[in-house]
Write an enzyme that holds these catalytic residues in place. Structure first.
Site, short mmCIF file in Angstrom:
data_model
loop_
_atom_site.label_atom_id
_atom_site.label_comp_id
_atom_site.label_asym_id
_atom_site.label_seq_id
_atom_site.Cartn_x
_atom_site.Cartn_y
_atom_site.Cartn_z
CD GLU A 1 5.63 -1.04 13.01
OE1 GLU A 1 4.46 -0.61 13.14
OE2 GLU A 1 6.53 -0.75 13.80
CG ASN B 1 -0.41 -0.18 2.51
OD1 ASN B 1 0.77 -0.45 2.64
ND2 ASN B 1 -1.23 -0.02 3.52
CD GLU C 1 9.95 -0.20 11.61
OE1 GLU C 1 10.45 0.26 10.57
OE2 GLU C 1 10.46 -1.14 12.24
CB CYS D 1 -1.58 -0.06 8.77
SG CYS D 1 -0.44 1.33 8.73
P1 NAD Z 1 0.11 -9.49 3.86
O1 NAD Z 1 0.30 -9.88 5.27
O2 NAD Z 1 -0.78 -10.30 3.01
O3 NAD Z 1 1.54 -9.47 3.10
C1 NAD Z 1 2.61 -8.72 3.59
C2 NAD Z 1 3.89 -9.29 3.01
O4 NAD Z 1 4.12 -10.61 3.52
C3 NAD Z 1 3.90 -9.44 1.49
O5 NAD Z 1 5.17 -9.08 1.00
C4 NAD Z 1 3.63 -10.93 1.29
O6 NAD Z 1 4.09 -11.43 0.06
C5 NAD Z 1 4.43 -11.50 2.45
N1 NAD Z 1 4.07 -12.87 2.85
C6 NAD Z 1 2.91 -13.52 2.64
N2 NAD Z 1 2.98 -14.76 3.21
C7 NAD Z 1 4.21 -14.88 3.78
C8 NAD Z 1 4.87 -15.91 4.53
N3 NAD Z 1 4.28 -17.09 4.80
N4 NAD Z 1 6.11 -15.67 4.98
C9 NAD Z 1 6.72 -14.47 4.75
N5 NAD Z 1 6.15 -13.47 4.03
C10 NAD Z 1 4.90 -13.67 3.56
O7 NAD Z 1 -0.33 -7.96 3.86
P2 NAD Z 1 -0.72 -7.03 2.61
O8 NAD Z 1 -2.04 -7.45 2.09
O9 NAD Z 1 0.43 -6.93 1.66
O10 NAD Z 1 -0.84 -5.60 3.34
C11 NAD Z 1 -1.97 -5.20 4.03
C12 NAD Z 1 -1.77 -5.36 5.54
O11 NAD Z 1 -0.60 -4.63 5.95
C13 NAD Z 1 -2.91 -4.76 6.34
O12 NAD Z 1 -3.22 -5.62 7.41
C14 NAD Z 1 -2.33 -3.45 6.87
O13 NAD Z 1 -2.96 -2.95 8.01
C15 NAD Z 1 -0.90 -3.84 7.09
N6 NAD Z 1 0.01 -2.66 7.12
C16 NAD Z 1 0.58 -2.30 8.31
C17 NAD Z 1 1.41 -1.17 8.38
C18 NAD Z 1 2.03 -0.72 9.68
O14 NAD Z 1 2.96 0.09 9.65
N7 NAD Z 1 1.56 -1.18 10.83
C19 NAD Z 1 1.65 -0.42 7.21
C20 NAD Z 1 1.04 -0.83 6.02
C21 NAD Z 1 0.23 -1.95 5.99
#
Ligand code: NAD
Length: 485
Positions: A249, A152, A456, A283
């Protein structure tokens, strides 16, 4: 498929693009069409990236701290010079309205600049111990930081993690989300051009398998994961298995609490930003808006009128609301909204997907949802906010905290003591008063409860990306040492 990025532009190791183990496509969410094919790193790419990072880290820590700072500043300048190019790539891959992507690219260099200034300020302490001894601490780099990113805010979130990791003397291996790898690979290339030693900033694009290869490696020294709670738990277990420090995060379900003495125009501005920033796929997005009963009707009307007037369209046209990231993302939002409506809530404005190519959902305000309904408790990740009415301060605090998340909150009031009381009482890592987005590289950010582990930003990130060593030298005076354990 029209492909304007070749597969060789994926895996970035040792300062150059390399072949991968396979290829995946990146879609333009405004059309649903694939526009790029990208090399997938897989296990082989991850292993090569870690090898390269380990070597480059030795070269990096041999430089004077001020020299490392100078290179990070040059890297910031390179990003600033290419801000429009990076913004265009980001908008193409994740659909974000171009004005928002450009705004984000204005903030991104600030992370590198802030931490560039930290390289020669990472200090230990002298510890008073008995007798003729000299005890002191050093903050030393961890080695190789593995950073797993969501789609995102790809380049900004990469800067948020990579800048302190590099400033503290580490190398990084970054795994972008498969939906949005292109801005990050270009960013790494700019880093090499700006003077980072080849291998210091490697990128391993791919999906869950590549992520798993990185997260489970016993040759990385730290893991920073930004993404969903579900994946964060998997990655966190892998970090524990290898006894690694980690930062998680994760997601949020952020409340806004609007009191009857608030400036309602300002509070409305916050709500609209929450809906429009990458269509609510953020997020920290405000998704639960609690309004005090005396001003509920007035605020409700203001919100419904403004949301009704929002423009939806492709990110490149700079609308208020762009597309959602994918067909799956759209289906998830549709499911939450239709389930809420079937259970008795009302979509007072919006509530439908658009009948057009791409993944568009109307900006939506839900009223009448119960605090324990799925739409009130789970991340919908779309342009959807819930509106609730409350009577008293204590009720607002109780309901705002009635969530498994704790990432962010906003409080809107012009009563000073109430602002402090409520900000203190809310269980979240960041609380903004009378503003929506008031976060800077120097202000720590992270989650209470299921929203994450660690912080962070700020100097907390430097602490995270270093390990503390105690040295105690017998300098020949009186007094003996004590044994612990
Ligand atoms: P996601 O958890 O589906 O994926 C995040 C990352 O993890 C991707 O690069 C994905 O390919 C990787 N991944 C998937 N399975 C994995 C595994 N088994 N082992 C290691 N890596 C793996 O999240 P998303 O859909 O890409 O992003 C949306 C989420 O991110 C929402 O929940 C949002 O709230 C959160 N987010 C948090 C922050 C923060 O700073 N707290 C910032 C942005 C987004």
């Amino acid at each position: 498929m029209s492909s304007d990025v070749t597969e060789s532009h994926g895996v970035y190791i040792d300062g150059a693009f390399q072949d991968g183990e396979g290829v995946f496509e990146v879609e333009d969410p405004s059309t649903g069409e694939a526009f790029a094919s990208v090399a997938e790193a897989g296990q082989r790419g991850v292993d090569a990236a870690i090898d390269s990072a380990r070597e480059a880290q030795q070269e990096w820590i041999a430089l004077a701290p001020s020299e490392r700072g100078r290179i990070l500043r040059d890297f910031a300048d390179a990003i600033r010079e290419h801000a429009d190019e990076l913004a265009t790539v980001i908008t193409r891959e994740n659909g974000r309205p171009i004005g928002q992507s450009k705004g984000m690219m204005q903030s991104t260099p600030g992370y590198l600049e802030y931490y560039a200034g930290a390289t020669d300020k990472i200090e230990g302490e002298t510890i008073p111990v008995p007798g003729g001894q000299h005890a002191f601490t050093r903050r030393e780099p961890l080695g190789v930081s593995a950073q797993i990113l969501p789609w995102n805010a790809p380049v900004l979130l990469t800067a948020r993690g990579v800048a302190p990791a590099l400033a503290a003397g580490n190398a990084v291996v970054v795994k972008p989300a498969p939906e949005a790898p292109l801005g990050i690979t270009r960013m790494a290339e700019l880093g090499t051009e700006a003077g980072l030693p080849p291998g210091l900033f490697n990128v391993v694009p791919g999906g869950a398998e590549t992520g798993e290869a990185l997260a489970t490696s016993d040759r990385v020294d730290e893991i920073t994961f930004t993404g969903s709670v579900a994946t964060g738990k998997i990655v966190g277990k892998a970090a524990v298995e290898n006894v690694l420090p980690m930062a998680l995060e994760l997601g949020g379900k952020s409340p806004a609490v609007i009191f009857d003495d608030a400036d309602l125009d300002d509070a409305l501005g916050g709500a609209l930003q929450a809906i429009s920033f990458i269509s609510g796929q953020v997020c920290f997005a405000t998704t639960r808006i609690f309004v005090q009963s005396d001003v509920y009707e007035e605020f409700r009307e203001m919100l419904l009128d403004a949301v009704e007037a929002m423009e939806i369209g492709p990110g490149a046209d700079n609308p208020d609301i762009g597309p959602l990231i994918s067909g799956d993302g759209l289906a998830k939002v549709e499911r939450y909204v239709s389930e809420a409506v079937n259970n008795g809530s009302e979509a007072s404005v919006g509530g439908q997907a658009l009948d057009r190519d791409g993944y568009f959902f109307e900006p939506t305000v839900i009223e009448g949802a119960g605090d324990r309904d799925a739409i009130s408790c789970e991340e919908v990740f779309g342009p959807v906010v819930n509106l609730y009415e409350f009577e008293s301060e204590s009720e607002a605090i109780r309901r705002a905290n009635d969530t498994e998340y704790g990432l962010y909150a906003t409080v809107w009031t012009n009563t000073l003591d109430r602002a402090h009381r409520v900000a203190n009482a809310i269980e979240a890592g960041s609380v903004m008063v009378n503003q929506y987005a008031g976060s800077y590289p120097q202000t720590p950010f992270g989650g209470y409860k299921n929203s994450g582990i660690g912080r962070e930003k700020g100097f907390q990130a430097i602490d995270h990306y270093t390990q503390l060593k105690t040295i105690n030298i017998d300098i020949g005076g009186e007094g003996g040492g004590a044994y612990d354990g």
